[in-house]
Design a protein around this motif. Structure first.
Motif, mmCIF file in Angstrom:
data_model
loop_
_atom_site.group_PDB
_atom_site.id
_atom_site.type_symbol
_atom_site.label_atom_id
_atom_site.label_comp_id
_atom_site.label_asym_id
_atom_site.label_seq_id
_atom_site.Cartn_x
_atom_site.Cartn_y
_atom_site.Cartn_z
ATOM 1 N N TYR A 10 -2.990 -22.898 -29.039
ATOM 2 C CA TYR A 10 -2.024 -23.703 -28.285
ATOM 3 C C TYR A 10 -2.579 -25.103 -28.062
ATOM 4 C CZ TYR A 10 1.159 -25.231 -24.598
ATOM 5 O OH TYR A 10 2.086 -25.932 -23.854
ATOM 6 N N GLY A 11 -1.734 -26.101 -28.326
ATOM 7 C CA GLY A 11 -2.119 -27.499 -28.161
ATOM 8 C C GLY A 11 -2.291 -28.158 -29.512
ATOM 9 N N LEU A 12 -1.238 -28.779 -30.015
ATOM 10 C CA LEU A 12 -1.275 -29.360 -31.357
ATOM 11 C C LEU A 12 -2.066 -30.664 -31.343
ATOM 12 C CD1 LEU A 12 -0.452 -29.344 -34.305
ATOM 13 C CD2 LEU A 12 1.724 -30.412 -33.661
ATOM 14 N N ASN A 13 -3.213 -30.658 -32.010
ATOM 15 C CA ASN A 13 -4.042 -31.850 -32.164
ATOM 16 C C ASN A 13 -4.977 -31.629 -33.353
ATOM 17 O OD1 ASN A 13 -6.088 -30.144 -31.205
ATOM 18 N ND2 ASN A 13 -6.044 -30.991 -29.138
ATOM 19 N N PHE A 14 -5.943 -32.514 -33.528
ATOM 20 C CA PHE A 14 -6.833 -32.398 -34.682
ATOM 21 C C PHE A 14 -7.681 -31.132 -34.606
ATOM 22 C CE2 PHE A 14 -10.692 -33.682 -37.149
ATOM 23 C CZ PHE A 14 -10.068 -33.792 -38.381
ATOM 24 N N PHE A 15 -8.075 -30.724 -33.397
ATOM 25 C CA PHE A 15 -8.854 -29.499 -33.238
ATOM 26 C C PHE A 15 -8.069 -28.278 -33.722
ATOM 27 C CE2 PHE A 15 -11.553 -31.159 -29.424
ATOM 28 C CZ PHE A 15 -12.356 -31.856 -30.305
ATOM 29 N N SER A 16 -6.830 -28.156 -33.283
ATOM 30 C CA SER A 16 -6.036 -26.986 -33.687
ATOM 31 C C SER A 16 -5.729 -27.019 -35.178
ATOM 32 C CB SER A 16 -4.745 -26.897 -32.865
ATOM 33 O OG SER A 16 -3.987 -28.078 -32.942
ATOM 34 N N PHE A 17 -5.565 -28.210 -35.731
ATOM 35 C CA PHE A 17 -5.384 -28.376 -37.172
ATOM 36 C C PHE A 17 -6.578 -27.793 -37.933
ATOM 37 C CE2 PHE A 17 -6.560 -31.333 -40.688
ATOM 38 C CZ PHE A 17 -5.542 -31.040 -41.579
ATOM 39 N N LEU A 18 -7.784 -28.035 -37.427
ATOM 40 C CA LEU A 18 -8.986 -27.488 -38.064
ATOM 41 C C LEU A 18 -9.063 -25.975 -37.909
ATOM 42 C CD1 LEU A 18 -11.721 -30.101 -37.010
ATOM 43 C CD2 LEU A 18 -10.622 -29.881 -39.248
ATOM 44 N N ILE A 19 -8.728 -25.480 -36.733
ATOM 45 C CA ILE A 19 -8.919 -24.046 -36.493
ATOM 46 C C ILE A 19 -7.921 -23.201 -37.280
ATOM 47 C CG2 ILE A 19 -7.496 -23.383 -34.494
ATOM 48 C CD1 ILE A 19 -10.305 -22.529 -33.254
ATOM 49 N N ILE A 20 -6.752 -23.741 -37.561
ATOM 50 C CA ILE A 20 -5.807 -23.028 -38.425
ATOM 51 C C ILE A 20 -6.423 -22.832 -39.810
ATOM 52 C CG2 ILE A 20 -3.584 -23.213 -39.618
ATOM 53 C CD1 ILE A 20 -2.559 -24.701 -37.092
ATOM 54 N N GLN A 21 -7.118 -23.858 -40.297
ATOM 55 C CA GLN A 21 -7.767 -23.754 -41.607
ATOM 56 C C GLN A 21 -8.951 -22.781 -41.572
ATOM 57 O OE1 GLN A 21 -8.001 -27.534 -44.000
ATOM 58 N NE2 GLN A 21 -7.510 -28.468 -42.023
ATOM 59 N N ILE A 22 -9.656 -22.727 -40.447
ATOM 60 C CA ILE A 22 -10.750 -21.763 -40.303
ATOM 61 C C ILE A 22 -10.202 -20.337 -40.351
ATOM 62 C CG2 ILE A 22 -12.503 -20.875 -38.711
ATOM 63 C CD1 ILE A 22 -12.895 -23.776 -37.748
ATOM 64 N N CYS A 23 -9.095 -20.102 -39.666
ATOM 65 C CA CYS A 23 -8.466 -18.773 -39.695
ATOM 66 C C CYS A 23 -8.095 -18.379 -41.120
ATOM 67 C CB CYS A 23 -7.223 -18.761 -38.807
ATOM 68 S SG CYS A 23 -7.549 -18.812 -37.038
ATOM 69 N N LYS A 24 -7.571 -19.323 -41.858
ATOM 70 C CA LYS A 24 -7.194 -19.045 -43.243
ATOM 71 C C LYS A 24 -8.423 -18.707 -44.076
ATOM 72 C CE LYS A 24 -4.653 -20.975 -47.172
ATOM 73 N NZ LYS A 24 -3.871 -22.130 -47.680
ATOM 74 N N PHE A 25 -9.520 -19.434 -43.866
ATOM 75 C CA PHE A 25 -10.757 -19.207 -44.617
ATOM 76 C C PHE A 25 -11.281 -17.790 -44.397
ATOM 77 C CE2 PHE A 25 -15.424 -19.338 -44.935
ATOM 78 C CZ PHE A 25 -15.582 -19.862 -46.210
ATOM 79 N N PHE A 26 -11.199 -17.307 -43.149
ATOM 80 C CA PHE A 26 -11.710 -15.974 -42.824
ATOM 81 C C PHE A 26 -10.617 -14.897 -42.844
ATOM 82 C CE2 PHE A 26 -14.999 -18.700 -40.958
ATOM 83 C CZ PHE A 26 -16.139 -18.088 -41.446
ATOM 84 N N ASN A 27 -9.414 -15.296 -43.260
ATOM 85 C CA ASN A 27 -8.287 -14.360 -43.365
ATOM 86 C C ASN A 27 -7.991 -13.677 -42.026
ATOM 87 O OD1 ASN A 27 -6.204 -13.187 -44.863
ATOM 88 N ND2 ASN A 27 -7.420 -11.362 -45.309
ATOM 89 N N VAL A 28 -8.000 -14.469 -40.964
ATOM 90 C CA VAL A 28 -7.701 -13.963 -39.622
ATOM 91 C C VAL A 28 -6.253 -14.301 -39.272
ATOM 92 C CG1 VAL A 28 -8.176 -14.298 -37.155
ATOM 93 C CG2 VAL A 28 -10.061 -14.013 -38.771
ATOM 94 N N ASP A 29 -5.517 -13.291 -38.838
ATOM 95 C CA ASP A 29 -4.114 -13.456 -38.468
ATOM 96 C C ASP A 29 -4.011 -14.372 -37.248
ATOM 97 O OD1 ASP A 29 -1.404 -13.166 -38.436
ATOM 98 O OD2 ASP A 29 -1.401 -11.089 -37.725
ATOM 99 N N ASN A 30 -3.140 -15.371 -37.323
ATOM 100 C CA ASN A 30 -3.029 -16.335 -36.228
ATOM 101 C C ASN A 30 -1.626 -16.900 -36.149
ATOM 102 O OD1 ASN A 30 -3.038 -19.408 -37.434
ATOM 103 N ND2 ASN A 30 -4.087 -17.962 -38.790
ATOM 104 N N GLU A 31 -1.288 -17.418 -34.979
ATOM 105 C CA GLU A 31 -0.033 -18.145 -34.791
ATOM 106 C C GLU A 31 -0.309 -19.404 -33.986
ATOM 107 O OE1 GLU A 31 3.463 -14.755 -34.977
ATOM 108 O OE2 GLU A 31 2.776 -15.439 -33.004
ATOM 109 N N MET A 32 0.256 -20.505 -34.450
ATOM 110 C CA MET A 32 0.195 -21.764 -33.722
ATOM 111 C C MET A 32 1.417 -21.839 -32.821
ATOM 112 S SD MET A 32 -1.452 -24.651 -33.270
ATOM 113 C CE MET A 32 -0.934 -25.733 -31.921
ATOM 114 N N ILE A 33 1.187 -21.908 -31.526
ATOM 115 C CA ILE A 33 2.290 -21.957 -30.567
ATOM 116 C C ILE A 33 2.645 -23.416 -30.302
ATOM 117 C CG2 ILE A 33 3.041 -21.343 -28.242
ATOM 118 C CD1 ILE A 33 1.036 -19.025 -28.364
ATOM 119 N N VAL A 34 3.888 -23.765 -30.546
ATOM 120 C CA VAL A 34 4.337 -25.147 -30.378
ATOM 121 C C VAL A 34 5.354 -25.227 -29.245
ATOM 122 C CG1 VAL A 34 3.904 -25.725 -32.792
ATOM 123 C CG2 VAL A 34 6.178 -24.901 -32.114
#
Length: 332
Positions: free
Chosen positions: A179-203
């Motif tokens: 939660y909280g759209l910014n550069f940090f959350s942009f990075l962490i979405i990519q980290i989740c993808k790298f480790f194949n961790v299920d995630n949702e970005m809440i907007v």
């Protein structure tokens, strides 16, 4: 030798120009220090928090005037008499870790960011909003040439969000919310993808959804109005606002809430069985881990450069959060 540096002289909103550009004389080096000519200075949300007073309750800045800034890349210009690990011309990085005692239990266990004598770059001692920086040699990071293009990520942003990611999980099968759209959350979405961790970005709304879809493909998005109770194993907060308790309810019993803000989150019966964790400052080993990992190769991001003299514009743009990119002061 003289250098130009930006000083925080008063706590105030960035719109009120609380920074002052001055010419100051560089002091001589101590035996264990390194003089660095800065090339890229990262603009970070933590800097803005410091300047606008969000860190006052934590005792920062601990002096005024102070040169803010805690992340930068540069080349070694000179070294102290006892410095052996660096030479002139080496590409190096500067992080929030300015120094620690090196003797306490925390330091000896590799957790120097918890040292009671910790000094934080740009918060308790002069930082990187300057043409040059003097740092302790054992807290300066040599940058391998093969990661030089992404080096600015390795000294603050990526270690911080990677640490937050790891803290949010009990295992890789967990589902986490961001939660909280910014550069940090942009990075962490990519980290989740790298480790194949299920995630949702809440907007919050469709505007945030469109902004995210414009910069990332195949991202899972959910509006705050549609989140379910007891659904996520972990929650990473990059924004603390009135939606906090609704977000807490979305976390399962014994789930982890990682607070990557400078806001103190009040306790409540709603938190029973749920743990709030602050990631703290990344340690030296965590920064080295990012440099060596394959993760950095998979991270994509845009850089927006500003002239050194345009720091107020850079910080104002960061506050407006119009661009999900790494904002950087470039020194010619």
């Amino acid at each position: 030798m003289l250098m130009k540096a930006w000083f925080l002289t008063k706590i105030n909103n960035i719109e009120n120009n609380p920074l002052e550009l001055k010419k100051v004389k560089l002091r001589s080096l101590n035996d264990d220090e390194v003089l660095i000519k800065l090339k890229e200075i990262g603009i970070c949300k933590i800097d803005l928090n410091l300047i606008e007073g969000d860190a006052v309750n934590f005792g920062y800045p601990s002096k005024k005037p102070i040169i803010p800034g805690h992340e930068a890349i540069g080349s070694v210009e000179d070294i102290g008499n006892k410095v052996e690990e660096f030479k002139k011309g080496d590409l190096v990085g500067i992080s929030m870790l300015y120094s620690s005692c090196g003797k306490c239990k925390e330091c000896l266990s590799g957790n120097e960011s918890a040292c009671k004598e910790l000094l934080i770059t740009g918060e308790s001692i002069d930082g990187c909003y300057a043409e040059y920086f003097i740092g302790k040699s054992n807290f300066i990071f040599k940058i391998p040439q093969e990661i030089s293009e992404k080096a600015i990520l390795t000294v603050c942003n990526l270690p911080l969000v990677y640490k937050s990611f790891k803290l949010s999980l009990r295992n890789l099968e967990d589902k986490i919310a961001i939660y909280g759209l910014n550069f940090f959350s942009f990075l962490i979405i990519q980290i989740c993808k790298f480790f194949n961790v299920d995630n949702e970005m809440i907007v919050l709304n469709e505007k945030e959804e469109r902004k995210l879809n414009n910069i990332l493909k195949e991202v899972n998005i959910k509006k705050i109005s549609a989140i379910n109770k007891n659904y996520y194993d972990g929650l990473i907060l990059f924004r603390a606002d009135d939606n906090f308790y609704k977000l807490v309810k979305s976390v399962k019993f014994k789930g982890r809430i990682i607070n990557v803000t400078l806001k103190s989150l009040a306790t409540s019966p709603l938190l029973e069985g749920k743990e709030i964790i602050s990631p703290g400052i990344p340690t030296k080993s965590e920064i080295f881990e990012i440099q060596r990992s394959g993760l950095l190769n998979k991270i994509t991001f845009n850089k927006i450069f500003y002239d050194f003299e345009n720091i107020i514009k850079a910080l104002s743009d960061l506050k407006m959060n119009n661009e999900i990119a790494k904002l950087i002061l470039k020194i010619k």
